[in-house]
Motif scaffolding. Structure first.
Motif, PDB file in Angstrom:
ATOM      1  N   UNK A 256      32.831  10.776 -60.869  1.00  0.00           N
ATOM      2  CA  UNK A 256      32.659  12.318 -62.324  1.00  0.00           C
ATOM      3  C   UNK A 256      31.786  13.020 -62.406  1.00  0.00           C
ATOM      4  N   UNK A 257      30.589  12.430 -62.732  1.00  0.00           N
ATOM      5  CA  UNK A 257      29.392  13.552 -63.013  1.00  0.00           C
ATOM      6  C   UNK A 257      29.561  14.108 -62.134  1.00  0.00           C
ATOM      7  N   UNK A 258      29.471  13.888 -60.954  1.00  0.00           N
ATOM      8  CA  UNK A 258      29.654  15.304 -59.734  1.00  0.00           C
ATOM      9  C   UNK A 258      30.605  16.128 -59.837  1.00  0.00           C
ATOM     10  N   UNK A 259      31.897  15.883 -60.593  1.00  0.00           N
ATOM     11  CA  UNK A 259      32.631  16.992 -60.062  1.00  0.00           C
ATOM     12  C   UNK A 259      33.152  16.914 -61.513  1.00  0.00           C
ATOM     13  N   UNK A 260      32.410  17.132 -62.467  1.00  0.00           N
ATOM     14  CA  UNK A 260      32.272  17.496 -64.231  1.00  0.00           C
ATOM     15  C   UNK A 260      31.260  18.511 -64.381  1.00  0.00           C
ATOM     16  N   UNK A 261      29.814  18.539 -63.367  1.00  0.00           N
ATOM     17  CA  UNK A 261      29.054  19.123 -63.261  1.00  0.00           C
ATOM     18  C   UNK A 261      29.347  20.550 -63.113  1.00  0.00           C
TER      19      UNK A 261
ATOM     20  N   UNK B 158      30.148  16.110 -71.773  1.00  0.00           N
ATOM     21  CA  UNK B 158      30.961  14.862 -72.595  1.00  0.00           C
ATOM     22  C   UNK B 158      32.303  15.114 -72.113  1.00  0.00           C
ATOM     23  N   UNK B 159      33.584  16.247 -72.521  1.00  0.00           N
ATOM     24  CA  UNK B 159      34.886  16.351 -73.076  1.00  0.00           C
ATOM     25  C   UNK B 159      35.263  15.797 -71.543  1.00  0.00           C
ATOM     26  N   UNK B 160      34.848  16.479 -70.974  1.00  0.00           N
ATOM     27  CA  UNK B 160      34.920  17.268 -69.390  1.00  0.00           C
ATOM     28  C   UNK B 160      34.717  15.881 -68.118  1.00  0.00           C
ATOM     29  N   UNK B 161      33.644  14.788 -68.930  1.00  0.00           N
ATOM     30  CA  UNK B 161      33.501  13.699 -67.968  1.00  0.00           C
ATOM     31  C   UNK B 161      34.316  12.212 -68.263  1.00  0.00           C
ATOM     32  N   UNK B 162      34.408  12.735 -70.187  1.00  0.00           N
ATOM     33  CA  UNK B 162      35.277  11.651 -70.578  1.00  0.00           C
ATOM     34  C   UNK B 162      36.632  11.831 -69.770  1.00  0.00           C
ATOM     35  N   UNK B 163      37.056  12.385 -69.610  1.00  0.00           N
ATOM     36  CA  UNK B 163      38.540  12.802 -69.404  1.00  0.00           C
ATOM     37  C   UNK B 163      38.945  12.590 -67.640  1.00  0.00           C
ATOM     38  N   UNK B 164      38.007  12.452 -67.122  1.00  0.00           N
ATOM     39  CA  UNK B 164      37.236  12.672 -65.505  1.00  0.00           C
ATOM     40  C   UNK B 164      37.746  11.140 -65.095  1.00  0.00           C
TER      41      UNK B 164
ATOM     42  N   UNK C 130      34.283   2.928 -69.392  1.00  0.00           N
ATOM     43  CA  UNK C 130      33.067   3.295 -69.688  1.00  0.00           C
ATOM     44  C   UNK C 130      32.949   4.142 -70.597  1.00  0.00           C
ATOM     45  N   UNK C 131      32.795   3.714 -71.609  1.00  0.00           N
ATOM     46  CA  UNK C 131      32.716   5.041 -73.194  1.00  0.00           C
ATOM     47  C   UNK C 131      31.076   5.365 -73.232  1.00  0.00           C
ATOM     48  N   UNK C 132      30.515   6.531 -73.336  1.00  0.00           N
ATOM     49  CA  UNK C 132      29.890   7.462 -73.464  1.00  0.00           C
ATOM     50  C   UNK C 132      29.286   7.824 -74.724  1.00  0.00           C
ATOM     51  N   UNK C 133      28.152   7.581 -75.325  1.00  0.00           N
ATOM     52  CA  UNK C 133      27.441   7.665 -76.586  1.00  0.00           C
ATOM     53  C   UNK C 133      27.320   9.267 -76.250  1.00  0.00           C
ATOM     54  N   UNK C 134      27.503   9.688 -78.188  1.00  0.00           N
ATOM     55  CA  UNK C 134      26.912  11.014 -78.316  1.00  0.00           C
ATOM     56  C   UNK C 134      25.665  11.446 -77.729  1.00  0.00           C
ATOM     57  N   UNK C 135      25.907  12.612 -77.087  1.00  0.00           N
ATOM     58  CA  UNK C 135      24.601  13.002 -76.046  1.00  0.00           C
ATOM     59  C   UNK C 135      22.997  13.425 -77.493  1.00  0.00           C
ATOM     60  N   UNK C 136      22.442  13.042 -76.725  1.00  0.00           N
ATOM     61  CA  UNK C 136      21.139  13.596 -77.535  1.00  0.00           C
ATOM     62  C   UNK C 136      20.363  14.733 -76.876  1.00  0.00           C
TER      63      UNK C 136
ATOM     64  N   UNK D  17      17.522  19.738 -72.595  1.00  0.00           N
ATOM     65  CA  UNK D  17      16.807  18.223 -71.409  1.00  0.00           C
ATOM     66  C   UNK D  17      18.390  18.030 -72.781  1.00  0.00           C
ATOM     67  N   UNK D  18      19.112  17.120 -72.078  1.00  0.00           N
ATOM     68  CA  UNK D  18      20.178  16.393 -72.838  1.00  0.00           C
ATOM     69  C   UNK D  18      19.902  14.653 -72.609  1.00  0.00           C
ATOM     70  N   UNK D  19      20.791  13.891 -73.408  1.00  0.00           N
ATOM     71  CA  UNK D  19      21.015  12.174 -72.509  1.00  0.00           C
ATOM     72  C   UNK D  19      22.072  11.795 -73.444  1.00  0.00           C
ATOM     73  N   UNK D  20      22.175  10.848 -72.099  1.00  0.00           N
ATOM     74  CA  UNK D  20      23.614   9.994 -73.107  1.00  0.00           C
ATOM     75  C   UNK D  20      23.781   9.218 -72.266  1.00  0.00           C
ATOM     76  N   UNK D  21      24.394   7.740 -72.827  1.00  0.00           N
ATOM     77  CA  UNK D  21      24.792   6.687 -72.357  1.00  0.00           C
ATOM     78  C   UNK D  21      25.859   6.767 -72.066  1.00  0.00           C
ATOM     79  N   UNK D  22      26.696   5.832 -70.888  1.00  0.00           N
ATOM     80  CA  UNK D  22      27.703   5.185 -70.627  1.00  0.00           C
ATOM     81  C   UNK D  22      27.728   3.692 -70.276  1.00  0.00           C
ATOM     82  N   UNK D  23      28.695   3.119 -70.923  1.00  0.00           N
ATOM     83  CA  UNK D  23      28.262   1.970 -71.585  1.00  0.00           C
ATOM     84  C   UNK D  23      29.572   1.219 -71.116  1.00  0.00           C
ATOM     85  N   UNK D  24      30.306   0.043 -69.649  1.00  0.00           N
ATOM     86  CA  UNK D  24      30.747  -0.568 -69.496  1.00  0.00           C
ATOM     87  C   UNK D  24      31.788  -1.528 -70.269  1.00  0.00           C
TER      88      UNK D  24
END
Length: 371
Positions: free
Chosen positions: A274-279, A312-318, A324-330, A344-351
């Motif tokens: 998902x990280x690669x395909x949504x970039x 994050x929207x594209x990644x959440x759909x993928x 996985x749950x995605x937190x709001x990006x910083x 730069x941005x940072x976000x956390x994915x929780x399984x």
């Protein structure tokens, strides 16, 4: 009334008469049924005897004969010698030898130098049969005597009177079966035999009881050995069951850990794809770090402020339905002067999905140790 006689039975050629000698009266008339023994059986069957009745039997079938001896020859003979001599005289006519028959005699009147006796002889076999017939009817044979043709014409009353008189005064020869008395020696022999038999029975019982006791002791020892073996087997089975249960539990935990790791691996594969395909050209992922086993801190750069949210929207759909749950990006401020340049941005994915053990769980640690 005849002494020591209860019943008199007269068996003539044409009839049989039973007389109650004890009462001196009373008659029972019957038919002649062949031999004297058979006739007695039929009479007693028709009217049973009183228990213990003493029976005197007169029959025309018994052999009787008058024997004459010179008075000089008979003089001085003892009773037993005279009986032997008379039996010898009638043997050619009766056909019964002295050793196979019983003899009785009466009379002995002398006339012209000659003495006459009326002799009665009955075979031992016939006496035995008569005794059995009377005994089977409940009585006892007291004696046997002969009745002749002269009595055939008498009425039952006259016949009874005559026979009662003969039984009382002994005017005719009567064979009285001897009642065997047990002599002292015989009693001692029987007592000794009974004693020996009792000893033999006691001895046999002793050996039987001893053998039975030994057999029971052997069976007890075998049962105790079997019980000990069974207890040992039971203990071994208990240990084996515990070991099997432990192995089963460990295998179940290992299988669960395997399933957990497989899902964990699959989830990371989904996240990586998902990280690669949504970039896009405006978003670059430059780092992934994991503080916990089910968490991923993702760092990236973008060229505009709205790009992290779109990404994050594209990644959440993928990665939907992967757990996985995605937190709001910083989002950090631009690094270039004037507000332009990469951000730069940072976000956390929780399984997080059903069946996953949360980080820090002792169960998860023990499951993973199986690997």
């Amino acid at each position: 009334m005849a002494t020591n006689i209860d019943i008199i039975v007269a068996i003539l050629a044409d009839r049989a008469v039973v007389i109650d000698a004890a009462a001196g009266e009373g008659f029972q008339r019957g038919d002649v049924a062949g031999s004297t023994t058979s006739t007695l059986g039929a009479l007693f069957k028709a009217k049973p005897l009183r228990r213990g009745s003493r029976v005197l039997v007169f029959s025309h079938d018994f052999f009787t004969q008058v024997v004459r001896l010179p008075e000089q020859q008979a003089a001085g003979m003892a009773a037993q010698e005279l009986q032997t001599a008379l039996a010898f005289e009638v043997e050619p006519f009766s056909g019964i030898t002295a050793d196979k028959g019983a003899v009785a005699y009466a009379g002995g009147a002398a006339e012209a130098g000659v003495r006459s006796w009326q002799v009665l002889q009955v075979a031992n076999s016939e006496l035995t049969a008569l005794q059995a017939a009377v005994r089977d009817a409940g009585g006892r044979l007291a004696g046997v005597a002969a009745v002749g043709g002269a009595q055939q014409a008498l009425s039952d009353t006259e016949l009874a009177t005559t026979l009662l008189q003969w039984a009382a005064d002994g005017g005719v020869p009567i064979i009285r079966p001897q009642v065997r008395k047990m002599v002292s020696g015989s009693r001692e022999l029987i007592v000794g035999f009974v004693f020996l038999l009792t000893c033999a029975i006691c001895l046999g019982h002793f050996f039987y009881a001893k053998a039975r006791l030994e057999r029971l002791q052997r069976e007890l020892r075998e049962a105790q050995r079997e019980a000990a073996v069974n207890n040992q087997i039971s203990s071994s089975n208990t240990v084996l069951r515990r070991q099997i249960d432990d192995i089963t539990k460990r295998r179940a935990r290992r299988n669960q850990a395997g399933r957990t790791m497989a899902r964990y691996r699959d989830a990371w594969s989904v996240l990586m794809r998902g990280l690669m395909t949504t970039s896009s050209e405006s978003v670059v992922i430059r780092g992934i770090s994991s503080g916990q086993i089910f968490e991923a801190d993702i760092k990236g750069v973008c060229v505009s402020e709205h790009e992290p949210g779109d990404y994050l929207v594209r990644l959440a759909a993928a990665i939907a339905d992967s757990g996985w749950q995605l937190n709001t990006a910083t989002i950090a401020a631009p690094s270039a002067p004037g507000g332009e340049g990469p951000r730069s941005f940072t976000f956390r994915a929780t399984l997080d999905f059903p069946g996953f053990v949360r980080p820090g769980s002792a169960s998860l640690d023990s499951d993973l140790q199986l690997w």
